[in-house]
Design an enzyme around this catalytic site. Structure first.
Site, PDB file in Angstrom:
ATOM      1  N   GLU A 137     -44.780  51.906 -26.286  1.00 22.53           N
ATOM      2  CA  GLU A 137     -44.984  51.056 -25.596  1.00 22.53           C
ATOM      3  C   GLU A 137     -43.833  50.423 -25.371  1.00 22.53           C
ATOM      4  O   GLU A 137     -43.629  49.271 -25.865  1.00 22.53           O
ATOM      5  CB  GLU A 137     -46.434  50.202 -25.189  1.00 22.53           C
ATOM      6  CG  GLU A 137     -48.035  50.569 -25.118  1.00 22.53           C
ATOM      7  CD  GLU A 137     -48.891  49.838 -25.043  1.00 22.53           C
ATOM      8  OE1 GLU A 137     -48.698  48.524 -25.241  1.00 22.53           O
ATOM      9  OE2 GLU A 137     -49.791  49.723 -25.397  1.00 22.53           O
ATOM     10  N   CYS A 191     -56.171  43.121 -21.814  1.00 21.57           N
ATOM     11  CA  CYS A 191     -55.217  42.140 -21.773  1.00 21.57           C
ATOM     12  C   CYS A 191     -54.779  41.692 -20.561  1.00 21.57           C
ATOM     13  O   CYS A 191     -54.393  40.570 -21.067  1.00 21.57           O
ATOM     14  CB  CYS A 191     -54.860  42.718 -22.688  1.00 21.57           C
ATOM     15  SG  CYS A 191     -53.259  44.003 -22.699  1.00 21.57           S
TER      16      CYS A 191
END
Length: 339
Positions: free
Chosen positions: A14, A110
């Site tokens: 990421e 999230c």
């Protein structure tokens, strides 16, 4: 950073990769990352009020963050690509993270709570106060109770460039109202209690400063044109070479297959018109859409041919990027080749 305010171009870790490496159909651009970018931009504004930080904050908010949630609020994107191709996206190796439709859940969910905490605390990103100034960073409608003043804002943004501040000062001492003027705004006009303000003379670091001892019923009206504009990437961004994107105000626009058919054969005319239209029905009712002059390239049925494709005129429809993926499974592109 992507044009949408997305950051993090690879799923591996990421992470960021190399300068100007911004693949559109393999992007990561996590919703949470754009929210984190807004947090960072606000911290930079707290250190020094400069319009470039407010511009990034706005760009991420209206595009990279809002695109993460489905319009009914029931499904969400973890990843926010700038190009999607069903059958490839979400299926093939290297593209499995780029889903063409928002799923209902992730094991690591999230993004939805991060969107909620941003939206429910949005006022603190829209406003801040210094020793001698009150700063308006975002054009948010609402009522804001600050230390130096109570300010009520009427805003038609981002659909119209019309924002009115109703100010009730809390102190006798003069202070400055500093309004961020986005970098793309060409000729802003400001009226203070109906009288024109010399905006250029009051500009500093992207903000227009208006100083006075504010009364109980002072009004500041900001207006500017919202025209569609074509955007071109740095030539070092190989994925966008020969391409153009379209924006109107802070909103990035994209093209979906549901409006335009197969997207890869379409080109935007380099000198063509971009017109505005208001959607009158369906899920996008009330939104400003764009009609873009373009062509559809048509060639032979063979895999390869010595005959060049021919161009047939076609009007392309673009919708706000944040609204994509709400009308079923189909293609989407932000950057389109030019003709």
């Amino acid at each position: 950073m992507y044009l949408t305010g997305g950051i993090g171009s690879t799923v591996e870790g990421e992470a960021f990769t190399k300068d100007y490496d911004l693949p559109n159909d393999m992007a990561y651009a996590e919703t949470c990352a754009s929210i984190g970018l807004i947090f960072f931009a606000k911290k930079m504004l707290d250190i020094k009020p400069e319009g470039k930080y407010g511009d990034v904050m706005e760009q991420a908010l209206y595009n990279g963050v809002l695109s993460g949630m489905q319009m009914d609020g029931k499904r969400f994107f973890y990843v926010n690509p700038l190009e999607v191709n069903p059958g490839i996206s979400g299926e093939l190796f290297g593209y499995k993270h780029v889903l063409p439709q928002r799923p209902g859940w992730y094991t690591c969910a999230c993004c939805p709570p991060n969107v909620v905490r941003l939206m429910t605390s949005l006022a603190k990103y829209g406003w801040s106060e210094g020793e001698d100034a009150v700063y308006s960073h975002l054009f948010l409608g609402g009522e804001f109770d600050l230390d130096k003043a109570r300010i009520s804002v009427e805003s038609a943004y981002p659909w119209k460039g019309q924002i009115v501040y109703h100010i009730e000062g809390k102190q006798e001492r003069a202070f400055q109202l500093a309004i961020r003027i986005p970098a793309w705004v060409k000729e802003p006009e400001i009226l203070l209690n109906g009288e024109a303000v010399d905006v250029k003379a009051r500009m500093k670091d992207g903000y227009c400063y208006i100083e006075r001892a504010w009364g109980k019923e002072d009004t500041v009206a900001l207006s500017f044109e919202l025209k569609p504009r074509k955007i071109y990437a740095n030539t070092a961004v190989r994925e966008d070479a020969g391409c153009v994107a379209v924006m109107r105000g802070p909103l990035v626009y994209c093209f979906e297959g549901v409006d335009n058919g197969e997207l890869h054969s379409l080109r935007i005319c380099a000198d063509g018109e971009v017109k505005e239209t208001i959607c009158t029905e369906g899920l996008l009712k009330g939104m400003t859409l764009l009609q873009v002059s373009g062509v559809r390239m048509k060639g032979s049925d063979g895999l390869y041919s010595e005959t060049p494709p021919r161009a047939e005129p076609e009007i392309l429809t673009a919708i706000p990027y944040y609204a994509w993926g709400n009308r079923g499974l189909n293609q989407m592109k932000v950057w389109m080749l030019t003709h």
